[in-house]
Design a protein around this motif. Sequence first.
Motif, PDB file in Angstrom:
ATOM      1  N   SER A 192      -2.163   9.007   4.959  1.00  0.00           N
ATOM      2  CA  SER A 192      -1.696   7.690   5.412  1.00  0.00           C
ATOM      3  C   SER A 192      -0.186   7.566   5.228  1.00  0.00           C
ATOM      4  O   SER A 192       0.488   6.919   6.019  1.00  0.00           O
ATOM      5  CB  SER A 192      -2.425   6.571   4.683  1.00  0.00           C
ATOM      6  N   PHE A 200       0.841  -1.206   0.000  1.00  0.00           N
ATOM      7  CA  PHE A 200       0.000   0.000   0.000  1.00  0.00           C
ATOM      8  C   PHE A 200       0.876   1.256   0.000  1.00  0.00           C
ATOM      9  O   PHE A 200       0.641   2.192  -0.764  1.00  0.00           O
ATOM     10  CB  PHE A 200      -0.928  -0.010   1.227  1.00  0.00           C
ATOM     11  N   GLU A 235      -6.949  11.197   2.081  1.00  0.00           N
ATOM     12  CA  GLU A 235      -6.756  10.011   2.921  1.00  0.00           C
ATOM     13  C   GLU A 235      -5.470   9.278   2.573  1.00  0.00           C
ATOM     14  O   GLU A 235      -4.708   8.891   3.458  1.00  0.00           O
ATOM     15  CB  GLU A 235      -7.955   9.072   2.804  1.00  0.00           C
ATOM     16  N   SER A 236      -5.209   9.075   1.278  1.00  0.00           N
ATOM     17  CA  SER A 236      -3.999   8.337   0.895  1.00  0.00           C
ATOM     18  C   SER A 236      -2.734   9.136   1.223  1.00  0.00           C
ATOM     19  O   SER A 236      -1.746   8.572   1.680  1.00  0.00           O
ATOM     20  CB  SER A 236      -4.042   7.957  -0.584  1.00  0.00           C
ATOM     21  N   THR A 237      -2.767  10.437   1.027  1.00  0.00           N
ATOM     22  CA  THR A 237      -1.605  11.267   1.333  1.00  0.00           C
ATOM     23  C   THR A 237      -1.341  11.289   2.838  1.00  0.00           C
ATOM     24  O   THR A 237      -0.196  11.161   3.278  1.00  0.00           O
ATOM     25  CB  THR A 237      -1.806  12.706   0.811  1.00  0.00           C
ATOM     26  N   ALA A 297      -2.205  16.026  -4.040  1.00  0.00           N
ATOM     27  CA  ALA A 297      -1.497  15.258  -3.013  1.00  0.00           C
ATOM     28  C   ALA A 297      -0.295  16.037  -2.495  1.00  0.00           C
ATOM     29  O   ALA A 297      -0.027  16.066  -1.294  1.00  0.00           O
ATOM     30  CB  ALA A 297      -1.063  13.903  -3.565  1.00  0.00           C
ATOM     31  N   ARG A 346       2.442   1.762  -3.378  1.00  0.00           N
ATOM     32  CA  ARG A 346       1.451   2.247  -4.340  1.00  0.00           C
ATOM     33  C   ARG A 346       1.184   3.741  -4.126  1.00  0.00           C
ATOM     34  O   ARG A 346       1.090   4.519  -5.074  1.00  0.00           O
ATOM     35  CB  ARG A 346       0.154   1.431  -4.214  1.00  0.00           C
ATOM     36  N   GLU A 347       1.084   4.156  -2.865  1.00  0.00           N
ATOM     37  CA  GLU A 347       0.841   5.568  -2.573  1.00  0.00           C
ATOM     38  C   GLU A 347       2.047   6.426  -2.956  1.00  0.00           C
ATOM     39  O   GLU A 347       1.884   7.548  -3.430  1.00  0.00           O
ATOM     40  CB  GLU A 347       0.503   5.759  -1.088  1.00  0.00           C
ATOM     41  N   ALA A 356     -10.372  10.890  -1.212  1.00  0.00           N
ATOM     42  CA  ALA A 356      -9.468   9.752  -1.403  1.00  0.00           C
ATOM     43  C   ALA A 356      -8.013  10.215  -1.471  1.00  0.00           C
ATOM     44  O   ALA A 356      -7.120   9.582  -0.897  1.00  0.00           O
ATOM     45  CB  ALA A 356      -9.847   8.981  -2.659  1.00  0.00           C
TER      46      ALA A 356
END
Length: 174
Positions: free
Chosen positions: A134, A104, A130-132, A164, A107-108, A127
Amino acid sequence: DGSHVLVEIAPPQTVIFDGEEAWLVIGRDIEERVRLQEQLAMADRLASLGLLAAGVAHEVNNPLAYVLNNIEVARRQLTLLGPSAESSVQALTVALEGVHRIRFIVRELLLLARSEGDNIGPVDVRAVIESTLSLARPTISRVGTLVTELEEAPPALGNVARLAQIVLNLVSNA
């Protein structure tokens, strides 16, 4: 007001002023130019960092794939042995969770590092945030606490990588 101003000075010239010989010195305020050069240098460093992150992510992905595969095979084989192998199955299950977390993160990193130029389209802002976050959370947790309250929002027109980067900059500098 007593503040300092960064200027570029032209060579002095001798001129006649009110019938007297005088020195003419011309200075040009270059604060804006220096600021723009610093921004350009920062953008250059961020681009280099993005390339580095993409390279590292690709290098990590290859061994990660065979580690993931081998752990899964070993876990399945141990499951066939029954209750005597339960602690080994449990350990491999935890290892699989760790490998999935690494995948994960990779991928990020690739998402963040991807240079998409001016590729503008619909972006799921929540989204991206949240991904940034994380990715940034482990770094942030060393110096503070991050609390998020995100609500649903319609897609916005923009660029995923740039959004991002903005979120990461905001959180890093907060």
